[in-house]
Design a protein around this motif. Structure first.
Motif, mmCIF file in Angstrom:
data_model
loop_
_atom_site.group_PDB
_atom_site.id
_atom_site.type_symbol
_atom_site.label_atom_id
_atom_site.label_comp_id
_atom_site.label_asym_id
_atom_site.label_seq_id
_atom_site.Cartn_x
_atom_site.Cartn_y
_atom_site.Cartn_z
ATOM 1 N N ILE A 48 26.730 32.241 44.442
ATOM 2 C CA ILE A 48 27.654 33.344 44.728
ATOM 3 C C ILE A 48 27.026 34.288 45.751
ATOM 4 O O ILE A 48 25.854 34.663 45.620
ATOM 5 C CB ILE A 48 27.996 34.112 43.438
ATOM 6 N N ILE A 49 27.809 34.647 46.775
ATOM 7 C CA ILE A 49 27.377 35.638 47.763
ATOM 8 C C ILE A 49 28.378 36.795 47.737
ATOM 9 O O ILE A 49 29.578 36.586 47.918
ATOM 10 C CB ILE A 49 27.311 35.042 49.190
ATOM 11 N N LEU A 50 27.887 38.013 47.486
ATOM 12 C CA LEU A 50 28.751 39.199 47.504
ATOM 13 C C LEU A 50 28.712 39.841 48.887
ATOM 14 O O LEU A 50 27.637 40.113 49.420
ATOM 15 C CB LEU A 50 28.293 40.226 46.466
ATOM 16 N N GLN A 99 23.147 40.373 35.631
ATOM 17 C CA GLN A 99 23.002 40.306 34.172
ATOM 18 C C GLN A 99 23.877 39.194 33.593
ATOM 19 O O GLN A 99 23.439 38.416 32.751
ATOM 20 C CB GLN A 99 23.388 41.646 33.542
ATOM 21 N N LYS A 100 25.114 39.124 34.070
ATOM 22 C CA LYS A 100 26.057 38.112 33.589
ATOM 23 C C LYS A 100 25.564 36.700 33.904
ATOM 24 O O LYS A 100 25.723 35.773 33.094
ATOM 25 C CB LYS A 100 27.435 38.367 34.225
ATOM 26 N N LEU A 101 24.948 36.536 35.079
ATOM 27 C CA LEU A 101 24.506 35.200 35.507
ATOM 28 C C LEU A 101 23.267 34.706 34.764
ATOM 29 O O LEU A 101 22.878 33.550 34.913
ATOM 30 C CB LEU A 101 24.246 35.185 37.019
ATOM 31 N N LEU A 102 22.658 35.558 33.951
ATOM 32 C CA LEU A 102 21.548 35.096 33.113
ATOM 33 C C LEU A 102 22.011 33.987 32.166
ATOM 34 O O LEU A 102 21.222 33.146 31.730
ATOM 35 C CB LEU A 102 20.959 36.264 32.315
ATOM 36 N N ALA A 103 23.308 33.981 31.871
ATOM 37 C CA ALA A 103 23.887 32.938 31.001
ATOM 38 C C ALA A 103 24.241 31.672 31.784
ATOM 39 O O ALA A 103 24.706 30.692 31.195
ATOM 40 C CB ALA A 103 25.125 33.479 30.296
ATOM 41 N N TYR A 104 24.018 31.700 33.105
ATOM 42 C CA TYR A 104 24.311 30.552 33.974
ATOM 43 C C TYR A 104 23.034 30.202 34.753
ATOM 44 O O TYR A 104 22.907 30.536 35.932
ATOM 45 C CB TYR A 104 25.459 30.877 34.931
ATOM 46 N N PRO A 105 22.074 29.533 34.114
ATOM 47 C CA PRO A 105 20.732 29.367 34.690
ATOM 48 C C PRO A 105 20.662 28.549 35.972
ATOM 49 O O PRO A 105 19.657 28.611 36.677
ATOM 50 C CB PRO A 105 19.947 28.692 33.562
#
Length: 313
Positions: A105-107, A120-126
């Motif tokens: 993902i690029i913001l 923080q949310k992406l910690l669940a998507y290693p």
């Protein structure tokens, strides 16, 4: 042959510009590039995109603009998010379950803030990674599916958290987007852009003026205080910015964009929600976190919030 799939979500002026630039680029012979524009509509529909390039040459093409529920989204290697800062969180929440487990993902938006919650949310998507980007390219949307490239500028991309962007994809983006570069200290680059936005956007929206008017003496003290507060807060966030360099950069942008109407001015004029919470509001929030006084930025936050309140009524 390796196939790389890139999605650009957000069909505003910058989203359509980035789509045009990447989709018309020529990848290496050993690579095939599929670039798709994604709108925030639920379903996919064919659209005729009209594009006026920097030399005033016009072109158009019919493309399938994907909806957020399109199964094609699950195949993307990278998705570039080009929506307003206040739209990022809800959009990502909707998209995440549909993305490939290793999609990057690029913001790319004005202001700062959404990256903190998303990391923080992406910690669940290693297997996922997050990069941040900023651009000073100019684009103007004259109709929903017609944009013009109005200004040559720099685009800076850099890694923020999780898995790093694959080198071939990095190379594709840097080649496709004019004057694009990779920046290892991306937060420093984003803070510089934030200082510029804090000094220009709310003032032009409040005083209802073009960017160039801010070069007048009457605004000097206000701009100086805004910059000083931003630098103090950045330092507390472990980002070192230099006062003279930031001052020169702000006035350089004011001069280079003297005839422009800032995005915040346009949002107020067109009675739209602004990104003030992610510009001056970000400085106020981080200032409160570090117990640093940011009076000038707080005044700008309250001014624009007041203008927005008048719109909503």
């Amino acid at each position: 042959m390796t196939i790389y799939r890139i999605g650009i979500i957000g069909a505003g002026a910058i989203g359509q510009l980035i789509f045009q630039q990447i989709s018309t680029s020529k990848p290496r012979l050993s690579q095939r590039l599929l670039v798709q524009l994604i709108s925030r509509e639920p379903e996919s529909v064919p659209q005729t995109l009209r594009f006026t390039d920097i030399n005033q040459q016009q072109q158009h093409e019919v493309v399938d603009v994907l909806g957020v529920h399109s199964p094609e989204i699950a195949k993307l290697d990278v998705i570039i998010v080009c929506v307003k800062a206040y739209q990022v969180e809800a959009l990502i929440n909707e998209l995440l379950p549909n993305l490939a487990p290793n999609c990057h993902i690029i913001l790319l938006h004005n202001g700062m803030g959404p990256h903190i919650h998303l990391a923080q949310k992406l910690l669940a998507y290693p297997q996922m990674g997050l990069s941040l980007a900023t651009t000073s390219q100019g684009a103007l949307r004259s109709a929903k599916w017609h944009i013009a490239h109005t200004g040559i500028g720099q685009t800076i991309i850099g890694h923020y958290s999780g898995i790093t962007l694959k080198q071939p994809l990095k190379n594709i983006l840097l080649k496709a987007i004019p004057n694009a570069s990779w920046h290892d200290q991306i937060l420093s680059a984003l803070w510089q852009k934030l200082v510029i936005n804090c000094a220009i956007n709310p003032l032009t929206a409040f005083y209802q003026c073009r960017n160039g008017q801010l070069a007048n003496d009457e605004y000097k003290a206000e701009i100086k205080q805004i910059i000083a507060e931003c630098i103090n807060v950045a330092a507390a966030d472990n980002v070192e910015l230099e006062m003279l360099a930031c001052h020169e950069l702000v006035y350089k942008v004011i001069a280079l964009t003297s005839n422009n109407l800032s995005s915040m001015y346009q949002d107020i004029y067109h009675q739209r929600q602004t990104e003030i919470d992610y510009i001056s509001g970000y400085i106020v929030a981080r200032g409160r976190h570090h117990q640093i006084a940011v009076k000038a930025n707080n005044i700008n936050l309250e001014r624009i919030k007041s203008l927005e309140a008048q719109i909503s009524h």
